[in-house]
Design a protein around this motif. Structure first.
Motif, PDB file in Angstrom:
ATOM      1  N   GLY A  42       0.779  -1.234   0.000  1.00  0.00           N
ATOM      2  CA  GLY A  42       0.000   0.000   0.000  1.00  0.00           C
ATOM      3  C   GLY A  42       0.804   1.275   0.000  1.00  0.00           C
ATOM      4  O   GLY A  42       0.223   2.367   0.028  1.00  0.00           O
ATOM      5  N   LEU A  43       2.138   1.180  -0.030  1.00  0.00           N
ATOM      6  CA  LEU A  43       2.955   2.389  -0.070  1.00  0.00           C
ATOM      7  C   LEU A  43       3.000   2.945  -1.488  1.00  0.00           C
ATOM      8  O   LEU A  43       2.907   2.208  -2.469  1.00  0.00           O
ATOM      9  CB  LEU A  43       4.382   2.093   0.395  1.00  0.00           C
ATOM     10  CG  LEU A  43       4.640   2.103   1.906  1.00  0.00           C
ATOM     11  CD1 LEU A  43       4.094   0.846   2.553  1.00  0.00           C
ATOM     12  CD2 LEU A  43       6.133   2.242   2.193  1.00  0.00           C
ATOM     13  N   THR A  44       3.154   4.247  -1.576  1.00  0.00           N
ATOM     14  CA  THR A  44       3.480   4.875  -2.850  1.00  0.00           C
ATOM     15  C   THR A  44       4.973   4.720  -3.072  1.00  0.00           C
ATOM     16  O   THR A  44       5.775   5.020  -2.179  1.00  0.00           O
ATOM     17  CB  THR A  44       3.115   6.364  -2.831  1.00  0.00           C
ATOM     18  OG1 THR A  44       1.698   6.504  -2.657  1.00  0.00           O
ATOM     19  CG2 THR A  44       3.535   7.044  -4.121  1.00  0.00           C
ATOM     20  N   VAL A  45       5.364   4.225  -4.238  1.00  0.00           N
ATOM     21  CA  VAL A  45       6.783   4.136  -4.577  1.00  0.00           C
ATOM     22  C   VAL A  45       7.043   5.062  -5.753  1.00  0.00           C
ATOM     23  O   VAL A  45       6.268   5.101  -6.715  1.00  0.00           O
ATOM     24  CB  VAL A  45       7.215   2.696  -4.891  1.00  0.00           C
ATOM     25  CG1 VAL A  45       7.090   1.819  -3.651  1.00  0.00           C
ATOM     26  CG2 VAL A  45       6.415   2.084  -6.032  1.00  0.00           C
ATOM     27  N   ALA A  46       8.131   5.827  -5.673  1.00  0.00           N
ATOM     28  CA  ALA A  46       8.434   6.824  -6.689  1.00  0.00           C
ATOM     29  C   ALA A  46       9.944   6.943  -6.852  1.00  0.00           C
ATOM     30  O   ALA A  46      10.719   6.463  -6.016  1.00  0.00           O
ATOM     31  CB  ALA A  46       7.825   8.174  -6.303  1.00  0.00           C
TER      32      ALA A  46
ATOM     33  N   LEU B 201      11.544  -0.368 -15.134  1.00  0.00           N
ATOM     34  CA  LEU B 201      10.914   0.417 -14.066  1.00  0.00           C
ATOM     35  C   LEU B 201       9.399   0.526 -14.231  1.00  0.00           C
ATOM     36  O   LEU B 201       8.701   0.908 -13.286  1.00  0.00           O
ATOM     37  CB  LEU B 201      11.488   1.829 -14.020  1.00  0.00           C
ATOM     38  CG  LEU B 201      12.951   2.007 -13.625  1.00  0.00           C
ATOM     39  CD1 LEU B 201      13.254   3.493 -13.503  1.00  0.00           C
ATOM     40  CD2 LEU B 201      13.275   1.284 -12.331  1.00  0.00           C
ATOM     41  N   PHE B 202       8.922   0.184 -15.408  1.00  0.00           N
ATOM     42  CA  PHE B 202       7.514   0.404 -15.709  1.00  0.00           C
ATOM     43  C   PHE B 202       6.821  -0.928 -15.971  1.00  0.00           C
ATOM     44  O   PHE B 202       7.406  -1.844 -16.534  1.00  0.00           O
ATOM     45  CB  PHE B 202       7.400   1.342 -16.915  1.00  0.00           C
ATOM     46  CG  PHE B 202       8.111   2.649 -16.678  1.00  0.00           C
ATOM     47  CD1 PHE B 202       7.494   3.678 -15.998  1.00  0.00           C
ATOM     48  CD2 PHE B 202       9.424   2.823 -17.098  1.00  0.00           C
ATOM     49  CE1 PHE B 202       8.162   4.872 -15.744  1.00  0.00           C
ATOM     50  CE2 PHE B 202      10.103   4.006 -16.843  1.00  0.00           C
ATOM     51  CZ  PHE B 202       9.469   5.030 -16.172  1.00  0.00           C
ATOM     52  N   PRO B 203       5.574  -1.061 -15.491  1.00  0.00           N
ATOM     53  CA  PRO B 203       4.662  -0.011 -15.006  1.00  0.00           C
ATOM     54  C   PRO B 203       4.769   0.314 -13.517  1.00  0.00           C
ATOM     55  O   PRO B 203       3.992   1.126 -13.025  1.00  0.00           O
ATOM     56  CB  PRO B 203       3.290  -0.596 -15.308  1.00  0.00           C
ATOM     57  CG  PRO B 203       3.480  -2.066 -15.139  1.00  0.00           C
ATOM     58  CD  PRO B 203       4.873  -2.357 -15.643  1.00  0.00           C
ATOM     59  N   LEU B 204       5.706  -0.306 -12.787  1.00  0.00           N
ATOM     60  CA  LEU B 204       5.763  -0.103 -11.333  1.00  0.00           C
ATOM     61  C   LEU B 204       5.802   1.370 -10.961  1.00  0.00           C
ATOM     62  O   LEU B 204       5.130   1.807 -10.021  1.00  0.00           O
ATOM     63  CB  LEU B 204       6.974  -0.832 -10.750  1.00  0.00           C
ATOM     64  CG  LEU B 204       7.210  -0.694  -9.244  1.00  0.00           C
ATOM     65  CD1 LEU B 204       6.029  -1.220  -8.437  1.00  0.00           C
ATOM     66  CD2 LEU B 204       8.506  -1.416  -8.846  1.00  0.00           C
ATOM     67  N   PHE B 205       6.595   2.163 -11.692  1.00  0.00           N
ATOM     68  CA  PHE B 205       6.762   3.582 -11.359  1.00  0.00           C
ATOM     69  C   PHE B 205       6.035   4.502 -12.345  1.00  0.00           C
ATOM     70  O   PHE B 205       6.342   5.694 -12.404  1.00  0.00           O
ATOM     71  CB  PHE B 205       8.246   3.930 -11.315  1.00  0.00           C
ATOM     72  CG  PHE B 205       8.985   3.294 -10.166  1.00  0.00           C
ATOM     73  CD1 PHE B 205       8.896   3.811  -8.886  1.00  0.00           C
ATOM     74  CD2 PHE B 205       9.761   2.163 -10.373  1.00  0.00           C
ATOM     75  CE1 PHE B 205       9.574   3.225  -7.825  1.00  0.00           C
ATOM     76  CE2 PHE B 205      10.447   1.565  -9.324  1.00  0.00           C
ATOM     77  CZ  PHE B 205      10.345   2.095  -8.044  1.00  0.00           C
ATOM     78  N   GLU B 206       5.090   3.968 -13.075  1.00  0.00           N
ATOM     79  CA  GLU B 206       4.366   4.774 -14.062  1.00  0.00           C
ATOM     80  C   GLU B 206       3.720   5.992 -13.395  1.00  0.00           C
ATOM     81  O   GLU B 206       2.994   5.876 -12.410  1.00  0.00           O
ATOM     82  CB  GLU B 206       3.280   3.933 -14.734  1.00  0.00           C
ATOM     83  CG  GLU B 206       2.617   4.623 -15.901  1.00  0.00           C
ATOM     84  CD  GLU B 206       3.562   4.781 -17.084  1.00  0.00           C
ATOM     85  OE1 GLU B 206       3.575   5.882 -17.654  1.00  0.00           O
ATOM     86  OE2 GLU B 206       4.287   3.818 -17.401  1.00  0.00           O
ATOM     87  N   GLY B 207       4.039   7.176 -13.947  1.00  0.00           N
ATOM     88  CA  GLY B 207       3.485   8.413 -13.411  1.00  0.00           C
ATOM     89  C   GLY B 207       4.146   8.889 -12.131  1.00  0.00           C
ATOM     90  O   GLY B 207       3.770   9.941 -11.599  1.00  0.00           O
ATOM     91  N   ARG B 208       5.161   8.160 -11.661  1.00  0.00           N
ATOM     92  CA  ARG B 208       5.822   8.530 -10.410  1.00  0.00           C
ATOM     93  C   ARG B 208       7.346   8.478 -10.552  1.00  0.00           C
ATOM     94  O   ARG B 208       8.050   8.207  -9.588  1.00  0.00           O
ATOM     95  CB  ARG B 208       5.362   7.604  -9.277  1.00  0.00           C
ATOM     96  CG  ARG B 208       3.877   7.710  -8.960  1.00  0.00           C
ATOM     97  CD  ARG B 208       3.474   6.786  -7.818  1.00  0.00           C
ATOM     98  NE  ARG B 208       3.919   5.415  -8.074  1.00  0.00           N
ATOM     99  CZ  ARG B 208       3.295   4.554  -8.893  1.00  0.00           C
ATOM    100  NH1 ARG B 208       2.180   4.914  -9.512  1.00  0.00           N
ATOM    101  NH2 ARG B 208       3.775   3.336  -9.079  1.00  0.00           N
TER     102      ARG B 208
END
Length: 205
Positions: free
Chosen positions: A104-108, A128-135
């Motif tokens: 539930g954490l935001t990862v960026a 890195l994507f989609p794990l960090f998509e938009g972040r």
């Protein structure tokens, strides 16, 4: 006891990925038919890279400045290929980031890089994507580079999160200190095991 962080903000090079300047320079030198030492000087000794990282040069201006240093045209695709060749993700760190997101954490990601990196993230580090998509944030887009506190604060504004809820992870102590000055918690990265001990101390295991 303070509540556990709600956000994990990672540096890219040296944390989520290995980065080899020599590979980047050699690859770009081959593309441009220039000497590696001249490419190295253009990127790292001219001040151009620092200006781009801070947002003072957009992509066309950055490539033009490199071209003037090297007396040639520097195609964006050549730059991207060189940066991609120099960047190797660390699967154990991506797995850790993924596990934190599942909790539930935001990862960026916050990286000192120019607008060209920001425009071509998926081509350079597709893992890195989609794990960090938009972040995934580059300092140039934020108009400030680490360790300036504004870099972290603008990144968190974009994420709609507070400094107090964020743990920042970087292998450069100056950048960690900058994050702490901005009100974030900080961890100076050495390896995954040490980071996991910090996470355990914060109740994130």
């Amino acid at each position: 006891m303070n509540p556990p962080p709600r956000c994990m903000l990672f540096d890219l090079d040296g944390v989520l990925a290995d980065y080899d300047r020599g590979v980047r320079v050699a690859t770009l030198a081959r593309h441009l038919d220039r000497r590696a030492k001249d490419v190295h000087a253009a990127i790292y000794a001219s001040g151009i890279e620092d200006a781009a990282d801070a947002g003072r040069l957009d992509t066309p201006a950055y490539l033009a400045a490199l071209g003037r240093e090297l007396d040639c045209t520097v195609p964006a695709d050549a730059w991207v290929d060189a940066r991609r060749a120099a960047t190797r993700v660390r699967p154990p760190m991506l797995a850790l980031a993924g596990a934190l997101r599942e909790r539930g954490l935001t990862v960026a990601v916050l990286s000192n890089n120019g607008t060209l990196m920001a425009e071509r993230w998926p081509a350079i580090v597709p893992a890195l994507f989609p794990l960090f998509e938009g972040r995934a944030f580059c300092s140039a887009v934020l108009g400030a580079a680490k360790p300036a506190p504004a870099a972290y604060l603008r990144c968190l504004d974009a994420l709609a999160l507070s400094p107090a809820s964020t743990l920042f992870v970087d292998d450069n102590l100056a950048n960690v200190d900058g994050a702490r000055a901005a009100g974030l918690s900080g961890h100076c990265f050495v390896d995954r095991a040490a980071l996991e001990r910090t996470l355990a101390d914060l109740g994130l295991t």
